[in-house]
Design a protein around this motif. Structure first.
Motif, short mmCIF file in Angstrom:
data_model
loop_
_atom_site.label_atom_id
_atom_site.label_comp_id
_atom_site.label_asym_id
_atom_site.label_seq_id
_atom_site.Cartn_x
_atom_site.Cartn_y
_atom_site.Cartn_z
N GLN A 176 14.71 5.27 -13.86
CA GLN A 176 14.31 6.62 -13.46
C GLN A 176 12.81 6.69 -13.18
OE1 GLN A 176 15.26 9.41 -16.57
NE2 GLN A 176 13.40 8.99 -17.72
N PHE A 177 12.48 7.56 -12.24
CA PHE A 177 11.09 7.90 -11.94
C PHE A 177 10.97 9.41 -12.07
CE2 PHE A 177 12.03 4.15 -9.34
CZ PHE A 177 10.96 3.32 -9.63
N GLU A 178 9.92 9.87 -12.74
CA GLU A 178 9.71 11.31 -12.78
C GLU A 178 8.23 11.61 -12.93
OE1 GLU A 178 12.20 12.75 -15.88
OE2 GLU A 178 11.04 11.82 -17.50
N GLY A 179 7.85 12.79 -12.49
CA GLY A 179 6.45 13.22 -12.52
C GLY A 179 6.28 14.46 -11.68
N ASN A 180 5.03 14.81 -11.39
CA ASN A 180 4.78 16.02 -10.58
C ASN A 180 3.62 15.81 -9.61
OD1 ASN A 180 2.66 15.94 -12.34
ND2 ASN A 180 2.91 18.01 -13.13
N ASP A 233 0.80 -1.22 0.00
CA ASP A 233 0.00 0.00 0.00
C ASP A 233 0.84 1.27 0.00
OD1 ASP A 233 1.00 -0.14 2.54
OD2 ASP A 233 -0.92 0.07 3.57
N GLN A 234 2.19 1.15 0.02
CA GLN A 234 3.06 2.32 -0.05
C GLN A 234 3.53 2.62 -1.47
OE1 GLN A 234 6.26 1.27 2.60
NE2 GLN A 234 5.18 1.97 4.43
N ILE A 235 3.43 1.64 -2.36
CA ILE A 235 3.99 1.78 -3.71
C ILE A 235 3.18 2.79 -4.53
CG2 ILE A 235 4.46 0.59 -5.89
CD1 ILE A 235 5.00 -1.93 -4.22
N VAL A 236 3.89 3.78 -5.12
CA VAL A 236 3.21 4.80 -5.92
C VAL A 236 3.61 4.73 -7.40
CG1 VAL A 236 2.89 6.40 -4.01
CG2 VAL A 236 5.01 6.51 -5.33
N LYS A 237 4.70 4.02 -7.70
CA LYS A 237 5.12 3.95 -9.09
C LYS A 237 6.07 2.77 -9.28
CE LYS A 237 5.54 7.54 -12.56
NZ LYS A 237 5.80 8.99 -12.78
N LYS A 238 6.12 2.25 -10.49
CA LYS A 238 7.08 1.19 -10.78
C LYS A 238 7.62 1.37 -12.20
CE LYS A 238 3.71 -2.24 -12.42
NZ LYS A 238 3.17 -3.61 -12.23
N THR A 239 8.82 0.87 -12.42
CA THR A 239 9.43 0.90 -13.75
C THR A 239 10.36 -0.28 -13.85
OG1 THR A 239 10.60 2.31 -15.34
CG2 THR A 239 11.38 2.35 -13.06
N GLN A 240 11.10 -0.35 -14.95
CA GLN A 240 12.04 -1.46 -15.14
C GLN A 240 13.44 -0.93 -15.36
OE1 GLN A 240 10.12 -3.81 -18.32
NE2 GLN A 240 9.88 -5.44 -16.82
#
Length: 350
Positions: free
Chosen positions: A68-72, A53-60
Motif C-alpha cells: 500500500q501507498f498512502e499520503g496527502n 526521475d518519476q518515482i515518488v514513493k517506494k515500499t515493500q
C-alpha cells in the motif's frame, strides 16, 4: 438547528483538509519482500517504461503479498501514475529501472490525491491487471491497452497493404473516439502518444491526419480547459505545431517557404532549450544560495534527508535528541520556504 449546521460544515471542512490518497493491492506471495514503486508520469512521452526521475514513493510487499501507498502530497487534479513491482533478482540498477527483468510488472492508472485505488488479483491470479477505484477514470488506460491488442490482431490477420491502410484509418478513429468519450484529456494524451510514435508503422498516416483532422486542435482546447498550467499541455501544443510543419514539409506542396518556417521552428526550439537550461541554472543558483544560509548542523540534516533517513536515524547519527532534530527540520522549512521533506529533496537533488 443553526449550531448543528455550523458543526456539520466544520466537520466537512476538517475532513477535506485531511483528504489523502490510498493505493493498495495484492500480488503473488512469491514477491514477498520485493520493492514496489509509485511513479508520477507527468511527461506523456515517458509512459512506456520506468524512469528514475518519476518515482515518488517506494515500499515493500508484505509476507501475504499485500502492498500500500498512502499520503496527502499528490496533485489534487488527475494525473497518470504507475505502480511498478521490481522482480529483478540482481542488484544492477540499470536492470531494475529499464524494464529488462522478466518478473517485473507494472500498471498505469489515473488518480488524484483524494482517491482510493485497489489492485486486486484477477480470477486467474494475475496481479496489476485489474483496478477498483473511487475515481471512474482510473482504469481507462487499461481499456486503451485492450483496444491496442485488438488493433494489433487486426493488423496481423490480413497483413496486405490495402488492409493496413483500412485498419489504420479505422483504428485512429476508434481510439480517438474512445478518448473523447472518456471525458478525460489524459486518456486522449496517452492515446496520442501511441498514435504519433515515430517507431510505429502508423506514423506516416499520423502526419497526414494531424494536417487534416481538427481533432488535435480540439484536444488542445480540452487539455487547456482541464490542465491549463500543466507542463504536458504546453508540450503537446508545441509538438502539434512542429508536426504540422513537418507534415507540410513532406507534402507535395513543399516550397522554400516551408524550409524557412522549419528554420524558424528550429530557432524557436533552440531558444526554448536555452530558456529551459537557464531556468534550471536559476534553480541551482537558488539552491546554492539557500544552502549557504544554513548552519553546518542544518546542512548535515539536509544531507541525511537526501539519504532518506528518518528523524530517529538522523538523531542517532548526529548524537542529538529526536526533539532537536524536529526543531532543526522546522527551522529548515522556514528558511527554505518549503513544507515537506520531499520539497527539500527536490530543491537539493543532484
Amino acid at each position: 438547528m443553526m449550531r448543528f449546521f455550523v458543526l456539520f460544515s466544520l466537520l466537512l471542512t476538517h475532513a477535506g483538509l485531511f483528504a489523502q490518497y490510498h493505493f493498495s493491492g495484492e500480488v503473488s506471495e512469491i514477491n514477498s519482500g520485493n520493492t514496489i514503486y509509485l511513479s508520477l508520469v507527468e511527461d506523456y512521452r515517458k509512459s512506456s517504461r520506468i524512469y528514475l526521475d518519476q518515482i515518488v514513493k517506494k515500499t515493500q510487499v508484505d509476507s501475504l503479498g499485500h502492498f500500500q501507498f498512502e499520503g496527502n502530497n499528490l496533485p489534487l487534479q488527475n494525473r497518470i501514475y504507475r505502480i511498478h513491482l521490481d522482480g529483478c533478482s540482481d542488484t544492477s540498477e540499470a536492470n531494475h529501472f529499464l524494464g529488462q527483468c522478466n518478473n517485473s510488472k507494472s500498471v498505469l492508472f489515473i488518480a488524484n490525491n483524494t482517491d482510493t485505488v485497489d489492485f486486486p488479483t484477477s480470477f486467474e491470479d494475475q496481479s496489476l491487471c485489474s483496478i477498483a477505484s473511487t475515481n471512474a477514470k482510473s482504469d481507462a488506460l487499461l481499456q486503451v491497452e485492450f483496444l491496442k491488442d485488438e488493433m494489433a490482431y487486426d493488423f496481423m490477420e490480413f497483413p496486405s497493404e490495402a488492409s493496413r491502410k483500412l485498419n489504420t484509418k479505422k483504428w485512429f478513429s476508434t481510439l480517438q473516439d474512445f478518448g473523447k468519450a472518456s471525458k478525460e484529456p489524459l486518456v486522449e494524451l496517452y492515446i496520442y502518444d501511441f498514435l504519433s510514435d515515430k517507431r510505429n508503422e502508423t506514423y506516416s498516416y499520423y502526419l497526414q491526419d494531424v494536417s487534416n483532422n481538427s481533432y488535435y486542435d480540439e484536444l488542445f482546447h480540452r487539455l487547456n480547459e482541464a490542465y491549463a498550467n500543466a507542463s504536458f499541455t504546453q508540450e503537446y501544443n508545441a509538438e502539434i505545431a512542429t508536426d504540422k510543419e513537418l507534415a507540410s514539409f513532406h507534402s507535395p506542396k513543399t516550397s522554400y517557404f516551408n524550409y524557412f518556417l522549419i528554420g524558424l521552428l528550429i530557432i524557436s526550439l533552440l531558444v526554448n532549450m536555452y530558456l529551459v537550461a537557464s531556468r534550471k541554472m536559476n534553480v541551482r543558483l537558488r539552491a546554492k544560495s539557500l544552502w549557504s544560509k544554513l548552519t553546518p548542523q542544518e546542512q548535515k540534516i539536509v544531507d541525511h534527508i537526501l539519504q532518506e533517513k528518518s528523524n530517529k536515524e538522523i538523531a542517532t547519527e548526529l548524537f542529538v535528541s529526536l526533539s532537536t532534530v524536529k526543531t532543526h527540520i522546522n527551522n529548515l522549512y522556514k528558511k527554505l520556504e518549503v513544507s515537506s521533506r520531499e520539497e527539500i529533496v527536490v530543491l537539493f537533488k543532484k
